[in-house]
Design a protein around this motif. Sequence first.
Motif, short mmCIF file in Angstrom:
data_model
loop_
_atom_site.label_atom_id
_atom_site.label_comp_id
_atom_site.label_asym_id
_atom_site.label_seq_id
_atom_site.Cartn_x
_atom_site.Cartn_y
_atom_site.Cartn_z
N SER A 53 48.46 34.76 37.06
CA SER A 53 48.76 36.29 36.89
C SER A 53 49.05 36.75 37.95
CB SER A 53 47.86 36.76 35.83
OG SER A 53 46.42 36.87 36.45
N GLY B 257 48.32 39.92 40.58
CA GLY B 257 47.25 40.94 40.73
C GLY B 257 47.64 42.20 40.32
N SER C 198 49.98 43.20 38.32
CA SER C 198 50.30 43.40 36.81
C SER C 198 48.98 43.69 36.03
CB SER C 198 51.04 42.22 36.04
OG SER C 198 50.33 40.97 36.12
N THR C 199 47.94 43.23 36.46
CA THR C 199 46.66 43.05 36.00
C THR C 199 46.03 44.34 36.20
OG1 THR C 199 46.04 40.77 36.20
CG2 THR C 199 44.29 42.12 35.91
N MET D 25 44.96 47.71 33.47
CA MET D 25 43.70 48.27 33.54
C MET D 25 43.79 49.53 33.63
SD MET D 25 41.52 46.07 32.90
CE MET D 25 40.04 46.62 33.16
#
Length: 75
Positions: free
Chosen positions: A31, A33, A35-36, A40
């Motif tokens: 994934s 970083g 997009s995470t 969040m």
Amino acid sequence: MTMAVPNGPHLENSGSLTGHILAQGWSDETSNGRSTAKVMVIMAIVLGVVVMLGVIAALAAGDTFSNLFDGLLNG
């Protein structure tokens, strides 16, 4: 009728569908970083909105019940 399949290091022959799917050899996707972090931030904003709506609803319900019981007890 059966079909002969060459035996290789990644072949699974137990007959289970899960084993067959796992034996396809797809690599795990890493994934990104950003997009995470984006997910969040969006989740934090949604959580904040839900908490604010809950506080507003609790205050409105508290005033409603206070007015209702004051009217019943004093009336």
